[in-house]
Design a protein around this motif. Structure first.
Motif, PDB file in Angstrom:
ATOM      1  N   MET A  82       0.840  -1.196   0.000  1.00 34.90           N
ATOM      2  CA  MET A  82       0.000   0.000   0.000  1.00 34.90           C
ATOM      3  C   MET A  82       0.890   1.267   0.000  1.00 34.90           C
ATOM      4  SD  MET A  82      -3.370   0.956   2.278  1.00 34.90           S
ATOM      5  CE  MET A  82      -2.954  -0.139   3.562  1.00 34.90           C
ATOM      6  N   LEU A  83       0.541   2.233  -0.837  1.00 35.76           N
ATOM      7  CA  LEU A  83       1.326   3.470  -0.920  1.00 35.76           C
ATOM      8  C   LEU A  83       1.046   4.364   0.290  1.00 35.76           C
ATOM      9  CD1 LEU A  83       0.719   4.277  -4.696  1.00 35.76           C
ATOM     10  CD2 LEU A  83       2.876   3.548  -3.660  1.00 35.76           C
ATOM     11  N   PRO A  84       2.032   5.177   0.717  1.00 37.45           N
ATOM     12  CA  PRO A  84       1.749   6.105   1.820  1.00 37.45           C
ATOM     13  C   PRO A  84       0.710   7.139   1.405  1.00 37.45           C
ATOM     14  CG  PRO A  84       3.921   6.526   0.856  1.00 37.45           C
ATOM     15  CD  PRO A  84       3.373   5.308   0.178  1.00 37.45           C
ATOM     16  N   ASP A  85      -0.018   7.653   2.392  1.00 38.16           N
ATOM     17  CA  ASP A  85      -1.015   8.682   2.080  1.00 38.16           C
ATOM     18  C   ASP A  85      -0.324   9.911   1.501  1.00 38.16           C
ATOM     19  OD1 ASP A  85      -3.151   7.173   2.930  1.00 38.16           O
ATOM     20  OD2 ASP A  85      -3.126   7.988   4.969  1.00 38.16           O
ATOM     21  N   PRO A  86      -0.880  10.474   0.420  1.00 36.72           N
ATOM     22  CA  PRO A  86      -0.242  11.650  -0.181  1.00 36.72           C
ATOM     23  C   PRO A  86      -0.682  12.937   0.509  1.00 36.72           C
ATOM     24  CG  PRO A  86      -2.158  11.045  -1.452  1.00 36.72           C
ATOM     25  CD  PRO A  86      -2.078  10.054  -0.316  1.00 36.72           C
ATOM     26  N   ASP A  87       0.045  13.995   0.269  1.00 38.08           N
ATOM     27  CA  ASP A  87      -0.398  15.331   0.686  1.00 38.08           C
ATOM     28  C   ASP A  87      -1.610  15.733  -0.178  1.00 38.08           C
ATOM     29  OD1 ASP A  87      -0.774  18.042   1.004  1.00 38.08           O
ATOM     30  OD2 ASP A  87       1.302  18.617   0.641  1.00 38.08           O
ATOM     31  N   VAL A  88      -1.453  15.568  -1.510  1.00 38.13           N
ATOM     32  CA  VAL A  88      -2.499  16.017  -2.443  1.00 38.13           C
ATOM     33  C   VAL A  88      -3.051  14.824  -3.223  1.00 38.13           C
ATOM     34  CG1 VAL A  88      -2.971  17.426  -4.503  1.00 38.13           C
ATOM     35  CG2 VAL A  88      -1.430  18.298  -2.719  1.00 38.13           C
ATOM     36  N   ALA A  89      -4.371  14.742  -3.322  1.00 37.10           N
ATOM     37  CA  ALA A  89      -5.002  13.767  -4.222  1.00 37.10           C
ATOM     38  C   ALA A  89      -5.687  14.537  -5.344  1.00 37.10           C
ATOM     39  CB  ALA A  89      -6.020  12.920  -3.465  1.00 37.10           C
ATOM     40  N   ASN A  95       8.323  19.111  -4.528  1.00 35.69           N
ATOM     41  CA  ASN A  95       8.460  18.034  -3.530  1.00 35.69           C
ATOM     42  C   ASN A  95       7.118  17.710  -2.878  1.00 35.69           C
ATOM     43  OD1 ASN A  95       8.069  20.308  -2.145  1.00 35.69           O
ATOM     44  ND2 ASN A  95       9.878  20.172  -0.810  1.00 35.69           N
ATOM     45  N   VAL A  96       6.028  18.123  -3.521  1.00 34.64           N
ATOM     46  CA  VAL A  96       4.699  17.817  -2.971  1.00 34.64           C
ATOM     47  C   VAL A  96       4.374  16.359  -3.296  1.00 34.64           C
ATOM     48  CG1 VAL A  96       2.229  18.349  -3.129  1.00 34.64           C
ATOM     49  CG2 VAL A  96       3.921  20.196  -3.282  1.00 34.64           C
ATOM     50  N   SER A  97       4.006  15.574  -2.275  1.00 36.58           N
ATOM     51  CA  SER A  97       3.617  14.189  -2.567  1.00 36.58           C
ATOM     52  C   SER A  97       2.173  14.197  -3.038  1.00 36.58           C
ATOM     53  CB  SER A  97       3.773  13.319  -1.321  1.00 36.58           C
ATOM     54  OG  SER A  97       2.827  13.689  -0.356  1.00 36.58           O
ATOM     55  N   ARG A 108       2.605  23.867  -3.561  1.00 40.35           N
ATOM     56  CA  ARG A 108       3.993  23.731  -3.094  1.00 40.35           C
ATOM     57  C   ARG A 108       4.261  24.685  -1.931  1.00 40.35           C
ATOM     58  NH1 ARG A 108       7.915  26.807  -4.115  1.00 40.35           N
ATOM     59  NH2 ARG A 108       7.009  27.756  -5.959  1.00 40.35           N
ATOM     60  N   ARG A 109       3.828  25.941  -2.090  1.00 41.33           N
ATOM     61  CA  ARG A 109       4.077  26.943  -1.034  1.00 41.33           C
ATOM     62  C   ARG A 109       3.428  26.550   0.277  1.00 41.33           C
ATOM     63  NH1 ARG A 109       3.254  30.815  -4.936  1.00 41.33           N
ATOM     64  NH2 ARG A 109       1.058  30.978  -4.367  1.00 41.33           N
ATOM     65  N   THR A 110       2.260  25.921   0.194  1.00 47.65           N
ATOM     66  CA  THR A 110       1.495  25.622   1.402  1.00 47.65           C
ATOM     67  C   THR A 110       1.706  24.181   1.869  1.00 47.65           C
ATOM     68  OG1 THR A 110      -0.366  25.214  -0.065  1.00 47.65           O
ATOM     69  CG2 THR A 110      -0.334  27.339   1.053  1.00 47.65           C
ATOM     70  N   ALA A 111       2.637  23.450   1.221  1.00 47.16           N
ATOM     71  CA  ALA A 111       2.797  22.020   1.524  1.00 47.16           C
ATOM     72  C   ALA A 111       3.258  21.786   2.948  1.00 47.16           C
ATOM     73  CB  ALA A 111       3.781  21.385   0.548  1.00 47.16           C
ATOM     74  N   LEU A 112       4.171  22.626   3.420  1.00 47.84           N
ATOM     75  CA  LEU A 112       4.748  22.402   4.730  1.00 47.84           C
ATOM     76  C   LEU A 112       3.670  22.399   5.807  1.00 47.84           C
ATOM     77  CD1 LEU A 112       7.646  21.870   5.175  1.00 47.84           C
ATOM     78  CD2 LEU A 112       7.943  24.223   5.994  1.00 47.84           C
ATOM     79  N   ALA A 113       2.795  23.382   5.720  1.00 42.52           N
ATOM     80  CA  ALA A 113       1.720  23.467   6.711  1.00 42.52           C
ATOM     81  C   ALA A 113       0.868  22.210   6.665  1.00 42.52           C
ATOM     82  CB  ALA A 113       0.866  24.696   6.427  1.00 42.52           C
ATOM     83  N   ALA A 114       0.595  21.748   5.440  1.00 43.70           N
ATOM     84  CA  ALA A 114      -0.271  20.581   5.302  1.00 43.70           C
ATOM     85  C   ALA A 114       0.393  19.338   5.873  1.00 43.70           C
ATOM     86  CB  ALA A 114      -0.611  20.370   3.835  1.00 43.70           C
TER      87      ALA A 114
END
Ligand SMILES: Cc1cc2nc3c(=O)[nH]c(=O)nc-3n(C[C@H](O)[C@H](O)[C@H](O)COP(=O)(O)OP(=O)(O)OC[C@H]3O[C@@H](n4cnc5c(N)ncnc54)[C@H](O)[C@@H]3O)c2cc1C
Length: 415
Positions: free
Chosen positions: A1-8, A27-29, A393-399
């Motif tokens: 099973m793949l890890p949960d992504p940041d964005v679907a 680097n957004v997953s 991308r800019r908001t990835a860290l927070a997510a």
């Protein structure tokens, strides 16, 4: 099973694939779902041509090098920026080549459930797999939004259908077919029906069918008075393609009116000779009633002068377009849908494509009331993909700092 992504990303048409190609360079997953180019492969006449010009019929990746032109050059296919109609089949093959090259990790399952959790979203794939994502981009295109006027929708499917139901029309050879509509889909349909030997009547409310002019060599004067754009020539179209954020800043009523009225139905120049003089046009006519008896459809048409005319046919095809309605996206959970603020029937979106539900984004036709008519065409992905990927991308860290729910919690949310 793949890890949960940041964005679907839900949807693998020009918008979903272009966004994925842009996210891949960050680097957004992310994970992307859907059948690639499905609408173009299943809901359009297979022998038709695109309405959009060659230069405006692309998917977009960050380098901007894999255009339709580049694909056609590689494949040895004819191409022109303007004036050379693009065969649907060429565009489909280009889209699939784009997917293989830039989005090889596409997951071709459909998403059948989407619900909000405390930290993001839970999605359910068609085989039941559940996973979380912090953010979700809905890029599901037009497929779910086919519109048939109620008077036709009430007829049995054997007698009335939407134009999207027909990839080919051979089964109508020798039959009487009524096509309803005045746009490119109606005229393409009429042309194809005539080609297979059907007798065709086109019924439309308009006073005349408008055909686009064949692109001619452009003078400096043309460029000044009617500059070329991805939606065709003219300053208004140019504003739509080049200034979607200006459109976004306009009052809501103005935006809704423009999206409804601008670029009304018009047929492609290269279909004119095949239909004029061959199909019967019943203009300024509206279908007031439709019934089936003795194996035929009986239509009562109200004409502009108030008279009613009765016609019969073997089948009626509504080339009556698409209307966004979030209630027709079956994967949206009811509580989530209820939280989405609307602009008419589409989601109201921020300048970053975000709906009133934080982390839930919409692109393509569902974004048209926010960003204008360009979002109804593949060309709109040229603006959408870089802008939204940069924001994600800019908001990835927070997510990424948001914690993820367990599978049990996911189950609890969806069922
Ligand atoms: C007859 C016709 C001709 C057209 N001609 C042109 C033209 O010449 N040029 C132009 O620019 N536009 C044209 N359009 C409009 C065109 O359809 C849109 O511009 C384009 O499809 C937008 O791309 P998209 O990625 O938003 O959606 P689509 O191409 O519709 O793609 C949506 C994707 O979402 C996927 N999907 C849907 N639901 C789910 C789910 N639950 N889970 C996973 N995946 C899902 C589908 O499989 C599909 O791959 C035409 C439309 C019609 C009907």
């Amino acid at each position: 099973m793949l890890p949960d992504p940041d964005v679907a990303i839900i949807g693998a048409g020009p918008y979903g694939l272009s966004l994925a190609a842009h996210l891949d360079a960050t680097n957004v997953s992310f994970r992307i779902f859907g059948t690639p180019m499905q609408t173009w492969r299943t809901a359009m006449l297979q022998d038709s041509h695109l309405k959009s010009e060659g230069f405006a019929s692309c998917l977009y990746e960050p380098s901007g090098t894999f255009s339709l032109k580049a694909y056609c050059n590689e494949a040895g296919l004819p191409f022109g920026d303007t004036g050379v109609p693009v065969p649907l089949q060429t565009f489909v093959e280009y889209g699939l080549a784009f997917q293989k090259r830039y989005v090889p990790g596409l997951d071709q399952r459909d998403i059948v459930g989407l619900a909000q959790t405390q930290t993001g979203f839970t999605l359910r794939a068609e085989d039941g797999e559940l996973f979380n994502a912090s953010r979700v981009v809905v890029a599901v295109g037009i497929g779910r939004f086919q519109y048939l006027p109620p008077v036709l929708a009430a007829l049995p499917a054997a007698y009335a259908s939407h134009s999207a139901a027909h990839r080919t029309v051979d089964r109508f050879a020798g039959q009487d077919i009524v096509v309803v509509g005045a746009g490119a889909s109606a005229i393409d349909m009429a042309m194809e029906l005539l080609r297979v030997g059907a007798r065709v009547r086109v019924v439309a409310r308009r006073r005349a069918i408008q055909f686009h002019d064949k692109p001619a060599p452009r003078t400096v004067w043309d460029s000044l008075t009617a500059p070329m754009s991805g939606l065709g020539p003219g300053w208004k179209s140019r504003l739509c393609t080049d200034a979607p954020l200006v459109f976004h800043a306009m009052p809501e009523k103005f935006r809704i009116d423009v999206v409804r009225r601008y670029l009304g139905p018009a047929a492609c120049w290269f279909t004119r000779d095949a239909v004029e003089g061959h199909a019967a046009f019943m203009l300024e006519s509206q279908i007031a009633r439709a019934t089936v008896h003795d194996g035929r459809v009986h239509l009562g048409l109200t004409r502009a002068d108030g008279t009613v005319e009765e016609i019969t046919a073997d089948h009626v095809i509504g080339a009556t377009g698409y209307r966004v309605d979030l209630a027709r996206l079956p994967f949206l959970s009811a509580p989530l849908r209820a939280k989405i603020r609307l602009c008419d029937t589409s989601p109201a979106l921020s300048t970053k494509f975000e709906s009133s539900v934080p982390g839930l984004y919409f692109v393509g036709i569902t974004a048209a009331n926010s960003f204008g008519p360009v979002s109804r065409f593949a060309y709109g992905a040229r603006f959408t993909a870089p802008r939204l990927s940069a924001h994600l991308r800019r908001t990835a860290l927070a997510a990424q700092t948001a914690s993820h729910a367990t599978v049990e919690a996911k189950e609890a949310v969806l069922f």
